[in-house]
Design a protein around this motif. Sequence first.
Motif, PDB file in Angstrom:
ATOM      1  N   PRO B  79      80.072 -24.108 -23.439  1.00 56.82           N
ATOM      2  CA  PRO B  79      80.206 -24.665 -22.099  1.00 56.82           C
ATOM      3  C   PRO B  79      78.840 -24.977 -21.490  1.00 56.82           C
ATOM      4  CG  PRO B  79      80.737 -22.326 -22.135  1.00 56.82           C
ATOM      5  CD  PRO B  79      80.565 -22.741 -23.549  1.00 56.82           C
ATOM      6  N   ASP B  80      78.803 -26.025 -20.708  1.00 52.88           N
ATOM      7  CA  ASP B  80      77.525 -26.358 -20.086  1.00 52.88           C
ATOM      8  C   ASP B  80      77.313 -25.515 -18.829  1.00 52.88           C
ATOM      9  OD1 ASP B  80      79.288 -27.413 -18.352  1.00 52.88           O
ATOM     10  OD2 ASP B  80      78.305 -29.364 -18.182  1.00 52.88           O
ATOM     11  N   PHE B  81      76.204 -25.746 -18.178  1.00 56.41           N
ATOM     12  CA  PHE B  81      75.786 -24.917 -17.059  1.00 56.41           C
ATOM     13  C   PHE B  81      76.824 -24.870 -15.931  1.00 56.41           C
ATOM     14  CE2 PHE B  81      73.472 -24.920 -12.945  1.00 56.41           C
ATOM     15  CZ  PHE B  81      73.147 -23.583 -12.938  1.00 56.41           C
ATOM     16  N   THR B  82      77.349 -26.029 -15.557  1.00 55.67           N
ATOM     17  CA  THR B  82      78.312 -26.066 -14.449  1.00 55.67           C
ATOM     18  C   THR B  82      79.541 -25.223 -14.778  1.00 55.67           C
ATOM     19  OG1 THR B  82      77.886 -28.403 -14.774  1.00 55.67           O
ATOM     20  CG2 THR B  82      78.953 -27.759 -12.725  1.00 55.67           C
ATOM     21  N   GLU B  83      79.968 -25.343 -16.040  1.00 54.99           N
ATOM     22  CA  GLU B  83      81.141 -24.601 -16.466  1.00 54.99           C
ATOM     23  C   GLU B  83      80.845 -23.098 -16.460  1.00 54.99           C
ATOM     24  OE1 GLU B  83      84.121 -24.971 -16.828  1.00 54.99           O
ATOM     25  OE2 GLU B  83      84.818 -23.386 -18.166  1.00 54.99           O
ATOM     26  N   LEU B  84      79.669 -22.741 -16.955  1.00 53.80           N
ATOM     27  CA  LEU B  84      79.275 -21.327 -16.961  1.00 53.80           C
ATOM     28  C   LEU B  84      79.289 -20.767 -15.543  1.00 53.80           C
ATOM     29  CD1 LEU B  84      76.267 -21.286 -19.436  1.00 53.80           C
ATOM     30  CD2 LEU B  84      78.416 -20.071 -19.736  1.00 53.80           C
ATOM     31  N   GLN B  85      78.765 -21.546 -14.612  1.00 56.20           N
ATOM     32  CA  GLN B  85      78.698 -21.102 -13.229  1.00 56.20           C
ATOM     33  C   GLN B  85      80.104 -20.938 -12.660  1.00 56.20           C
ATOM     34  OE1 GLN B  85      75.597 -19.978 -12.884  1.00 56.20           O
ATOM     35  NE2 GLN B  85      75.187 -20.979 -10.949  1.00 56.20           N
ATOM     36  N   GLN B 170      87.221 -11.584  -9.172  1.00 55.99           N
ATOM     37  CA  GLN B 170      88.588 -11.054  -9.154  1.00 55.99           C
ATOM     38  C   GLN B 170      88.784  -9.929 -10.162  1.00 55.99           C
ATOM     39  OE1 GLN B 170      91.516 -13.771 -10.634  1.00 55.99           O
ATOM     40  NE2 GLN B 170      90.018 -15.077 -11.593  1.00 55.99           N
ATOM     41  N   ASP B 171      87.955  -9.851 -11.201  1.00 54.47           N
ATOM     42  CA  ASP B 171      88.135  -8.764 -12.163  1.00 54.47           C
ATOM     43  C   ASP B 171      87.316  -7.524 -11.786  1.00 54.47           C
ATOM     44  OD1 ASP B 171      85.709  -9.857 -12.661  1.00 54.47           O
ATOM     45  OD2 ASP B 171      86.030 -10.295 -14.772  1.00 54.47           O
ATOM     46  N   GLY B 172      86.828  -7.490 -10.547  1.00 51.31           N
ATOM     47  CA  GLY B 172      86.171  -6.293 -10.052  1.00 51.31           C
ATOM     48  C   GLY B 172      84.674  -6.265 -10.253  1.00 51.31           C
ATOM     49  N   ILE B 173      84.127  -7.212 -11.003  1.00 49.19           N
ATOM     50  CA  ILE B 173      82.697  -7.187 -11.282  1.00 49.19           C
ATOM     51  C   ILE B 173      81.906  -7.794 -10.120  1.00 49.19           C
ATOM     52  CG2 ILE B 173      80.900  -7.979 -12.873  1.00 49.19           C
ATOM     53  CD1 ILE B 173      82.886  -7.972 -15.084  1.00 49.19           C
ATOM     54  N   VAL B 174      80.798  -7.162  -9.794  1.00 50.45           N
ATOM     55  CA  VAL B 174      79.871  -7.725  -8.808  1.00 50.45           C
ATOM     56  C   VAL B 174      78.745  -8.399  -9.578  1.00 50.45           C
ATOM     57  CG1 VAL B 174      78.236  -7.198  -6.971  1.00 50.45           C
ATOM     58  CG2 VAL B 174      80.431  -6.021  -7.046  1.00 50.45           C
ATOM     59  N   LEU B 175      78.640  -9.700  -9.434  1.00 54.49           N
ATOM     60  CA  LEU B 175      77.618 -10.451 -10.190  1.00 54.49           C
ATOM     61  C   LEU B 175      76.541 -10.996  -9.265  1.00 54.49           C
ATOM     62  CD1 LEU B 175      79.091 -12.749 -12.961  1.00 54.49           C
ATOM     63  CD2 LEU B 175      78.046 -10.518 -13.163  1.00 54.49           C
ATOM     64  N   LYS B 234      71.143 -22.881 -25.368  1.00 56.51           N
ATOM     65  CA  LYS B 234      70.534 -21.564 -25.569  1.00 56.51           C
ATOM     66  C   LYS B 234      69.706 -21.128 -24.369  1.00 56.51           C
ATOM     67  CE  LYS B 234      67.645 -20.393 -28.989  1.00 56.51           C
ATOM     68  NZ  LYS B 234      66.993 -20.719 -30.276  1.00 56.51           N
ATOM     69  N   ILE B 235      69.087 -22.093 -23.713  1.00 58.10           N
ATOM     70  CA  ILE B 235      68.210 -21.701 -22.604  1.00 58.10           C
ATOM     71  C   ILE B 235      68.865 -21.871 -21.245  1.00 58.10           C
ATOM     72  CG2 ILE B 235      66.071 -22.096 -23.854  1.00 58.10           C
ATOM     73  CD1 ILE B 235      65.810 -24.751 -22.475  1.00 58.10           C
ATOM     74  N   ASP B 236      70.073 -22.441 -21.208  1.00 58.91           N
ATOM     75  CA  ASP B 236      70.769 -22.576 -19.932  1.00 58.91           C
ATOM     76  C   ASP B 236      71.037 -21.205 -19.341  1.00 58.91           C
ATOM     77  OD1 ASP B 236      71.047 -25.065 -18.979  1.00 58.91           O
ATOM     78  OD2 ASP B 236      72.933 -25.515 -19.995  1.00 58.91           O
ATOM     79  N   TYR B 237      71.018 -21.137 -18.041  1.00 57.34           N
ATOM     80  CA  TYR B 237      71.261 -19.867 -17.369  1.00 57.34           C
ATOM     81  C   TYR B 237      72.713 -19.449 -17.551  1.00 57.34           C
ATOM     82  CZ  TYR B 237      72.059 -16.584 -13.567  1.00 57.34           C
ATOM     83  OH  TYR B 237      72.422 -15.487 -12.832  1.00 57.34           O
ATOM     84  N   ASP B 238      72.914 -18.253 -18.067  1.00 54.42           N
ATOM     85  CA  ASP B 238      74.255 -17.709 -18.195  1.00 54.42           C
ATOM     86  C   ASP B 238      74.441 -16.642 -17.123  1.00 54.42           C
ATOM     87  OD1 ASP B 238      76.616 -16.529 -18.807  1.00 54.42           O
ATOM     88  OD2 ASP B 238      76.184 -16.219 -20.938  1.00 54.42           O
ATOM     89  N   ILE B 239      75.260 -16.965 -16.165  1.00 50.26           N
ATOM     90  CA  ILE B 239      75.415 -16.085 -14.999  1.00 50.26           C
ATOM     91  C   ILE B 239      76.001 -14.737 -15.394  1.00 50.26           C
ATOM     92  CG2 ILE B 239      77.717 -16.927 -14.368  1.00 50.26           C
ATOM     93  CD1 ILE B 239      76.824 -16.867 -11.448  1.00 50.26           C
ATOM     94  N   GLU B 240      76.774 -14.712 -16.476  1.00 47.59           N
ATOM     95  CA  GLU B 240      77.418 -13.451 -16.878  1.00 47.59           C
ATOM     96  C   GLU B 240      76.470 -12.547 -17.658  1.00 47.59           C
ATOM     97  OE1 GLU B 240      81.071 -14.714 -18.750  1.00 47.59           O
ATOM     98  OE2 GLU B 240      82.082 -14.680 -16.805  1.00 47.59           O
ATOM     99  N   LEU B 241      75.354 -13.097 -18.076  1.00 52.16           N
ATOM    100  CA  LEU B 241      74.356 -12.291 -18.782  1.00 52.16           C
ATOM    101  C   LEU B 241      73.101 -12.155 -17.904  1.00 52.16           C
ATOM    102  CD1 LEU B 241      73.734 -10.972 -21.576  1.00 52.16           C
ATOM    103  CD2 LEU B 241      72.809 -13.158 -22.299  1.00 52.16           C
ATOM    104  N   ASN B 242      73.024 -13.000 -16.893  1.00 52.94           N
ATOM    105  CA  ASN B 242      71.846 -13.119 -16.028  1.00 52.94           C
ATOM    106  C   ASN B 242      70.569 -13.328 -16.839  1.00 52.94           C
ATOM    107  OD1 ASN B 242      70.947 -13.387 -13.372  1.00 52.94           O
ATOM    108  ND2 ASN B 242      70.105 -11.314 -13.365  1.00 52.94           N
ATOM    109  N   CYS B 253      73.022  -4.438 -13.152  1.00 52.69           N
ATOM    110  CA  CYS B 253      74.088  -4.301 -14.134  1.00 52.69           C
ATOM    111  C   CYS B 253      75.221  -5.275 -13.832  1.00 52.69           C
ATOM    112  CB  CYS B 253      74.615  -2.875 -14.101  1.00 52.69           C
ATOM    113  SG  CYS B 253      76.240  -2.689 -14.811  1.00 52.69           S
ATOM    114  N   LEU B 254      75.739  -5.926 -14.886  1.00 53.60           N
ATOM    115  CA  LEU B 254      76.763  -6.957 -14.711  1.00 53.60           C
ATOM    116  C   LEU B 254      78.073  -6.534 -15.350  1.00 53.60           C
ATOM    117  CD1 LEU B 254      74.205  -9.336 -16.241  1.00 53.60           C
ATOM    118  CD2 LEU B 254      74.738  -9.418 -13.823  1.00 53.60           C
ATOM    119  N   PHE B 255      78.192  -5.276 -15.698  1.00 53.49           N
ATOM    120  CA  PHE B 255      79.309  -4.775 -16.504  1.00 53.49           C
ATOM    121  C   PHE B 255      79.400  -5.582 -17.795  1.00 53.49           C
ATOM    122  CE2 PHE B 255      82.851  -2.139 -14.199  1.00 53.49           C
ATOM    123  CZ  PHE B 255      82.024  -1.030 -14.271  1.00 53.49           C
TER     124      PHE B 255
END
Lengths: 456, 345
Positions: B79-85, B170-175, B234-242, B253-255
Amino acid sequence: MSASVDHFSPDKNKLNKIAEDILKPVGFSKSFMLWMGFLTMVFLICGYAYGIQLEKGLIVTGMRDFVSWGMYIANFVFFVAVSLVGMLISAVLGLIGYKWIKPIARIAEIVAVGFAMVAGLVIVVDMGRPDRVHHVFLYGRVQSPILWDVTVITTYMTISILLYFLPLIPDLAIAKGRMNNAPKWLVNLYEILSLKWNHSSKQFKILMKSMRILLILVVPTAFGIHTVTSWLFAATSRSGWDSTIFGPYFLTGAFVAGTAAVVILMFFYRNSFKLEKYLTDDHFDKMGKLLVLTALVYLYFNINEYLVPALKMKRVDALHLHALFAGHHAFLFWATQLGGLIIPMILMMFKPFRKPGVLTFLAVCVLIGAWFKRYIIVIPTMEHPNLPIQGVPEAFMVYSPTVIEVAVTLMTFVMSLMIITILSKVFPIIPIWEMAEEASHEGDAEASKTESLPAE
Amino acid sequence: MSEDQKKKFTSDEEYQKATRRDFMKKLGIIGGAAVAGSAALVAGMKFEDKKGKDGYIRAVNDDNELITVPKSEIKYLKPDFTELQRRGREGLKGRKWVMVINLAKCRNARKCVEACQSAHHLRPYEYHINTLKMQDGKETAPYYMPKPCQHCDNPPCTAVCPVNATFKRQDGIVLIDNERCIGCRFCIAACPYSARMFHWEQPKNHEEYMHHEEEYEELMHHGKINEAAELKAKIDYDIELNVPQKKGTISKCLFSADRLREGKMPYCVSACPNGVFYFGDENEDAVTNGTTKETVRLSKLLRDNAGYRLLPELGTQPRVYYLPPKNRLFDFPEESILPEDGHHS
Ligand code: SF4
Ligand code: SF4
Ligand code: SF4
């Protein structure tokens, strides 16, 4: 500002004399150039320090993960605090109807404008990503106290500028014809800014009406601005900040700081602008009394703020209070409380200590104390989180400001001073028309001897 | 797509793109890394699947529905950046992630800390999770306490953020979204658990990313679109990994939201050699031990072991539970770590 003026018919001779006195210091003298040159130099050096911070990040400050707010935030609170004096003097005292504030009101507004304009920048200086300031407008969440802060500061700044500018209009019209050896651009500037003012009673009516509205509006705005600023802290559950009286505590503290700042400026103008006739000993005496009053109220809140948790000594509160009363921050704490508040307050209760020179010295103590008081409110609290600080470098545990931080803080002061200096050299510092009005009335009263004015 | 989501896309074009993707997702393309057709071309990447024998594939989509799609219609892509976000802000539907930390078993191996730091490109003193030496009172025994972000259900940190750069999913994670964070650090001030860190300087792998950026420019310059796209992913920002981490922004921590999306355990949980961590879904009332892989009932585990949460009096409602350090398996080196006055410094 008296709301009763609906026409302007001062005694011509008196007006001439007053206008001459007040307009004399206007314009760019040699000492002005020197002073501005000095300020610019300091500004550039400090600006370079900020450049380093931009380049390297906030690592160049003393802040780290635990004490993540430092001098900058303390300085921000100080700036907001000092700027509130404009509201106290012009609005609160003005609306009540005190006449003695007339020559001081404009000075108070200059302080308000000078500090409110820079307050916004002070917070940008603290941001990790100043390049993203616009995100606040793009993605702003109304639930965040920061957003409230941005809104009220902008509003307060706008109202303060108007409160400064509106009563200036008649003065500019008066000054226009009298600026014989002023540079051409200054005359032109007056021409434009005086907005075709011709002292008609219709114009005065509009002026009075708008001033009244603004003066009423500025009160809730000013209360809002500092209450919201206090909520930046009170909205967290940290001991030392988790307090329900933070709003009034900050507000009263602000009045102390602002009044002190005005006294200092008054002293400066009186001496270097030769305005002894307009900023009299009596004015200093009254400002001294005002300072005592504000300090008393502030002291009352201080007692509440520190004594109540001290009686309970909850675990983290105890750590915090110990650091203040006898630990790491004890010197600063007692120096600000005693030297910056209690001792000057007690001294100022006696008349000899309200003479211009002495009062100004005490005001300087109070103002310095006020700055460090903000420091004492922000930093020690952050050093005592709920969970222990472990496994980090030494620098993370205690905060000590760096040279760059001090320089950047200095930069914000220099910016304020520049604004204040320019305003006080480009425009008359005392309202000419109000003074002339006053003087004429006094003259009338004396001439007719129908009533003797009270000392007020 | 709600009004709210619409607002997130800065340009019309992006919004169109996103809607299209939404639509195609509803058609039923495999969750995780698959987005079909033109979106793939727009993003400039395609990883084509081999043609299947019967031409159809059964899969579960993001909404947890079982669907059948013709294989020929499927194109896999990162997925590209917009989708990741977008999906990063949304979270995994129907989940309520929860962590249980058994203090009786922690011996301060710090493998959780190391695994987390290596996955998230952190320096040794930059923590998403830290193991603290604790002691509650003079007469009680000291113990080790791993402390990640508590993923509070009533998070004070998100409440104060001026730009919604830190948020509750919605799954309880604070990102956190380090593309949006302005670095005001209000959230650090608000967090009662000291769970947040700040990038005071350029983050650890900064040079490497700078290098990749240059490489990317070069590839684009030479018209090598596909390679460039691969590198970009590879270098795009992944919000779920920060990751990449950024100077002047927050991390915490991102769970391990990226691992959860792949159906794996968080880095720290699987790295622990001592069976300290359980992780799972509160909705299923099940948590799995990261070391033993044993799955147990969450409610029973907490009930039987007197599970508790940190600073419950603050009302933050953490999603991290602790089991008390009773019958500790490992001894603490010192008798007491408290100074004379009985307080942690
Ligand atoms: S532990 Fe701190 S950072 Fe994590 S959700 Fe709670 S308040 Fe936010
Ligand atoms: S530092 Fe970033 S995430 Fe934290 S409150 Fe400020 S903008 Fe939000
Ligand atoms: S859950 Fe992931 S982000 Fe959080 S501490 Fe563990 S490894 Fe780090």
